[in-house]
Every structure is written in C-alpha cells, then in structure tokens.
Scaffold this motif. Structure first.
Motif, PDB file in Angstrom:
ATOM      1  N   GLY A 157     -87.061   0.830  39.768  1.00 23.44           N
ATOM      2  CA  GLY A 157     -85.952   0.952  40.713  1.00 23.44           C
ATOM      3  C   GLY A 157     -86.198   0.151  41.960  1.00 23.44           C
ATOM      4  O   GLY A 157     -87.316  -0.311  42.222  1.00 23.44           O
ATOM      5  N   GLY A 158     -85.159  -0.010  42.761  1.00 23.22           N
ATOM      6  CA  GLY A 158     -85.282  -0.717  44.028  1.00 23.22           C
ATOM      7  C   GLY A 158     -86.075   0.084  45.049  1.00 23.22           C
ATOM      8  O   GLY A 158     -86.365   1.262  44.845  1.00 23.22           O
ATOM      9  N   PRO A 159     -86.428  -0.539  46.178  1.00 23.96           N
ATOM     10  CA  PRO A 159     -87.307   0.111  47.156  1.00 23.96           C
ATOM     11  C   PRO A 159     -86.606   1.094  48.087  1.00 23.96           C
ATOM     12  O   PRO A 159     -87.280   1.832  48.810  1.00 23.96           O
ATOM     13  N   ASP A 160     -85.261   1.118  48.083  1.00 20.72           N
ATOM     14  CA  ASP A 160     -84.526   1.960  49.039  1.00 20.72           C
ATOM     15  C   ASP A 160     -83.438   2.752  48.320  1.00 20.72           C
ATOM     16  O   ASP A 160     -82.853   2.282  47.344  1.00 20.72           O
ATOM     17  N   VAL A 161     -83.169   3.947  48.830  1.00 19.85           N
ATOM     18  CA  VAL A 161     -82.085   4.791  48.322  1.00 19.85           C
ATOM     19  C   VAL A 161     -81.021   4.924  49.411  1.00 19.85           C
ATOM     20  O   VAL A 161     -81.348   5.197  50.578  1.00 19.85           O
ATOM     21  N   PHE A 162     -79.762   4.722  49.042  1.00 22.80           N
ATOM     22  CA  PHE A 162     -78.643   4.822  49.970  1.00 22.80           C
ATOM     23  C   PHE A 162     -77.581   5.754  49.391  1.00 22.80           C
ATOM     24  O   PHE A 162     -77.344   5.744  48.182  1.00 22.80           O
ATOM     25  N   PRO A 163     -76.859   6.493  50.231  1.00 23.60           N
ATOM     26  CA  PRO A 163     -75.603   7.067  49.756  1.00 23.60           C
ATOM     27  C   PRO A 163     -74.656   5.911  49.408  1.00 23.60           C
ATOM     28  O   PRO A 163     -74.632   4.897  50.117  1.00 23.60           O
ATOM     29  N   LEU A 164     -73.911   6.046  48.337  1.00 21.58           N
ATOM     30  CA  LEU A 164     -73.081   4.929  47.883  1.00 21.58           C
ATOM     31  C   LEU A 164     -72.071   4.508  48.948  1.00 21.58           C
ATOM     32  O   LEU A 164     -71.810   3.308  49.112  1.00 21.58           O
ATOM     33  N   ASP A 165     -71.508   5.451  49.678  1.00 26.67           N
ATOM     34  CA  ASP A 165     -70.541   5.057  50.716  1.00 26.67           C
ATOM     35  C   ASP A 165     -71.215   4.224  51.801  1.00 26.67           C
ATOM     36  O   ASP A 165     -70.641   3.242  52.286  1.00 26.67           O
ATOM     37  N   GLU A 166     -72.455   4.580  52.163  1.00 26.26           N
ATOM     38  CA  GLU A 166     -73.190   3.787  53.152  1.00 26.26           C
ATOM     39  C   GLU A 166     -73.498   2.396  52.606  1.00 26.26           C
ATOM     40  O   GLU A 166     -73.400   1.396  53.332  1.00 26.26           O
ATOM     41  N   LEU A 167     -73.861   2.327  51.325  1.00 30.96           N
ATOM     42  CA  LEU A 167     -74.139   1.031  50.715  1.00 30.96           C
ATOM     43  C   LEU A 167     -72.896   0.153  50.736  1.00 30.96           C
ATOM     44  O   LEU A 167     -72.977  -1.062  50.962  1.00 30.96           O
ATOM     45  N   GLY A 168     -71.740   0.758  50.520  1.00 28.95           N
ATOM     46  CA  GLY A 168     -70.488   0.004  50.614  1.00 28.95           C
ATOM     47  C   GLY A 168     -70.257  -0.535  52.000  1.00 28.95           C
ATOM     48  O   GLY A 168     -69.841  -1.696  52.176  1.00 28.95           O
ATOM     49  N   ARG A 169     -70.533   0.275  53.010  1.00 27.61           N
ATOM     50  CA  ARG A 169     -70.332  -0.186  54.398  1.00 27.61           C
ATOM     51  C   ARG A 169     -71.302  -1.316  54.748  1.00 27.61           C
ATOM     52  O   ARG A 169     -70.924  -2.283  55.416  1.00 27.61           O
ATOM     53  N   ILE A 170     -72.548  -1.182  54.315  1.00 28.49           N
ATOM     54  CA  ILE A 170     -73.532  -2.244  54.560  1.00 28.49           C
ATOM     55  C   ILE A 170     -73.058  -3.551  53.927  1.00 28.49           C
ATOM     56  O   ILE A 170     -73.157  -4.624  54.536  1.00 28.49           O
ATOM     57  N   THR A 171     -72.532  -3.462  52.708  1.00 27.16           N
ATOM     58  CA  THR A 171     -72.068  -4.641  51.991  1.00 27.16           C
ATOM     59  C   THR A 171     -70.908  -5.308  52.707  1.00 27.16           C
ATOM     60  O   THR A 171     -70.886  -6.540  52.892  1.00 27.16           O
ATOM     61  N   LEU A 172     -69.933  -4.513  53.138  1.00 24.77           N
ATOM     62  CA  LEU A 172     -68.744  -5.078  53.770  1.00 24.77           C
ATOM     63  C   LEU A 172     -69.004  -5.526  55.203  1.00 24.77           C
ATOM     64  O   LEU A 172     -68.267  -6.356  55.736  1.00 24.77           O
ATOM     65  N   THR A 173     -70.043  -5.002  55.826  1.00 24.76           N
ATOM     66  CA  THR A 173     -70.436  -5.515  57.147  1.00 24.76           C
ATOM     67  C   THR A 173     -71.064  -6.899  57.007  1.00 24.76           C
ATOM     68  O   THR A 173     -70.809  -7.796  57.810  1.00 24.76           O
ATOM     69  N   ALA A 174     -71.868  -7.068  55.961  1.00 28.46           N
ATOM     70  CA  ALA A 174     -72.528  -8.360  55.740  1.00 28.46           C
ATOM     71  C   ALA A 174     -71.565  -9.401  55.189  1.00 28.46           C
ATOM     72  O   ALA A 174     -71.704 -10.598  55.466  1.00 28.46           O
ATOM     73  N   ARG A 175     -70.592  -8.932  54.403  1.00 27.47           N
ATOM     74  CA  ARG A 175     -69.632  -9.840  53.765  1.00 27.47           C
ATOM     75  C   ARG A 175     -68.215  -9.308  53.997  1.00 27.47           C
ATOM     76  O   ARG A 175     -67.551  -8.849  53.066  1.00 27.47           O
ATOM     77  N   PRO A 176     -67.757  -9.347  55.228  1.00 21.83           N
ATOM     78  CA  PRO A 176     -66.469  -8.717  55.558  1.00 21.83           C
ATOM     79  C   PRO A 176     -65.302  -9.385  54.831  1.00 21.83           C
ATOM     80  O   PRO A 176     -65.238 -10.606  54.716  1.00 21.83           O
ATOM     81  N   ASP A 177     -64.392  -8.548  54.320  1.00 22.95           N
ATOM     82  CA  ASP A 177     -63.200  -9.075  53.661  1.00 22.95           C
ATOM     83  C   ASP A 177     -61.949  -8.294  54.045  1.00 22.95           C
ATOM     84  O   ASP A 177     -60.917  -8.378  53.368  1.00 22.95           O
ATOM     85  N   GLY A 178     -62.048  -7.527  55.126  1.00 19.65           N
ATOM     86  CA  GLY A 178     -60.896  -6.780  55.607  1.00 19.65           C
ATOM     87  C   GLY A 178     -60.814  -5.353  55.113  1.00 19.65           C
ATOM     88  O   GLY A 178     -59.984  -4.573  55.592  1.00 19.65           O
ATOM     89  N   ARG A 179     -61.676  -4.976  54.174  1.00 14.33           N
ATOM     90  CA  ARG A 179     -61.656  -3.611  53.653  1.00 14.33           C
ATOM     91  C   ARG A 179     -62.594  -2.712  54.465  1.00 14.33           C
ATOM     92  O   ARG A 179     -63.571  -3.190  55.047  1.00 14.33           O
TER      93      ARG A 179
END
Length: 243
Positions: free
Chosen positions: A184-206
C-alpha cells in the motif's frame, strides 16, 4: 528467466515488462493487441509455452455483476495454458481488502480470481495493492454533479502504479509465496480529503462535498481498504505524485 506478461501493454503490465527486461530477463507482453485473448483462449498456449512465470495483469472491463464471469473464464483458460506450457509460477494482481468487500460485485469477483489460482495446478503468488493514485480522476468523475463532487470519508491508502509494478516484479522473480503479498501507499486519507487535495493541485472548477452515501466506496466499512500487519509500504506520497 522467461516471463509471459498477460495484460502486458496496460498501465501496470507495460511497466512490469520494461523493468523485467531491464533487469536482464526475457519478458514478453501479451494482450488483445498482440493476438492474445483470455476469454476465447486465442494465443494463450503460444504465450505460455516455455515461460518460467506467467504474470496475469488483465482486468474485467466492467465492475458490475458481469465481472465474476470474466475472471472465471480468463483464469480457467490461463491456468490450462500455463499447465500445458510448463509454467512454474503464476502471479496475479488483486486488491487489498477484497475479501472483506462482499457487498460489491467486483470485489467478490477478485476473490473468485484468487480462489481459482489457489486451487489451480501451479505454484502461485497473489499481490494485493491498495487503490491506484492514477484512478483518482475516475473516482472523482463517478460522483460529479455539475460543479460538485460528492465523496464519503472512507479511508483510502493510495499507491502509485510505479510502486505497484515494482512489487509485482519483485514477487514475480522470487519463489512462489503460495499466498498473498500486500502493498500500500505510505499515507491514509479520508476519500473526501483526498478529493480536495487533488482538486487544489489540479483545479477544474469543482468542489468536494462530504457525502457518506455517495459512490461505490460509500459501502466500505471502517479501514477495509488499508493495509494491515506486515504489508509492504511503498515510498511514493500522493502529494509528491501529484506534483
């Protein structure tokens, strides 16, 4: 050593082939594009003939109730070809927590695939990995409505495909474990937090809204999809992968 990599042109398979060949082995990629079909059996006997190890990285084209039939047929065909070809080690890629996700067709199908391999005629190794980082965009798309993404707080332990392929190579060149190797990967995230991290790094308006009833992962209980015990922890962090 000679390796037949079925599904060897895909995300994981292409990296496995490249790494095995770079290490001095003979790894041959096989897929529908090379004339090998795991459902009809076309080309499987030729692909397996003379291989020391058969690595199966094919996947069901759907995640619904058609997936068990895919794994049943493909594994039956692959094991028959492997036994006929004198293969000494069969390797498949599965999912961490699959045996605890009986509410979902796809995870039941992956357990079926594992069980068929375990009961088969050749020594085996099963690599179970957590959710791929590369699939996060798809996860976001599943529950997008307009500019809103609804995601549950399900714990997710994302792993980079590069790290998955490294593990598959390591297991494939070793002796059969006749069991399961978890990574497995080195970090565990709540999925909603992982979504926010993703959209902060790659913003698309969502924007992400927490909704514990949204999407496939809403049915996951507790930390089912994270590694336990002596699992291998891969080195690539999600934030580094994003950048």
């Amino acid at each position: 050593m000679k390796f037949a990599v079925i599904g060897g042109t895909g995300l994981i398979g292409s990296q496995v082939v490249k790494k095995l060949n770079a290490a001095g082995h003979e790894a041959v990629p096989h897929s529908q594009s090379t004339g090998v079909d795991v459902i009809t059996g076309q080309g499987l006997a030729e692909a397996a003939a003379g291989a020391d190890v058969l690595v199966n990285l094919t996947n069901s084209p759907t995640f619904d109730d058609a997936s068990p039939a895919f794994f049943q047929t493909s594994m039956d065909n692959l094991l028959a070809a492997a036994q006929k070809g004198g293969v000494g080690h069969g390797v498949i890629l599965s999912v961490v927590g699959a045996d605890q996700m009986t509410s979902l067709d796809y995870y039941r199908a992956k357990v079926l695939q594992e069980d068929i391999l375990k009961a088969g005629p050749i020594p085996y190794s099963i690599v179970r990995a957590t959710q791929f980082m590369e699939f996060m965009n798809a996860v976001l798309s599943w529950t997008t409505e307009g500019d809103t993404v609804r995601l549950p707080t399900t714990p997710i332990q994302p792993i980079a495909a590069q790290d998955v392929s490294d593990t598959v190579v390591e297991v494939a060149v070793g002796s059969p474990v006749n069991g399961i190797f978890n990574v497995g990967g080195p970090d565990v995230f709540p999925l909603d937090e992982l979504g926010r991290i993703t959209l902060t790094a790659r913003p698309d308006g969502r924007t992400v809204v927490t909704d514990d009833t949204a999407g496939m992962f809403a049915t996951v209980e507790g930390d089912t999809l994270t590694t336990k015990g002596d699992a291998r922890i891969a080195p690539t962090h999600y934030t580094d992968w994003l950048s």
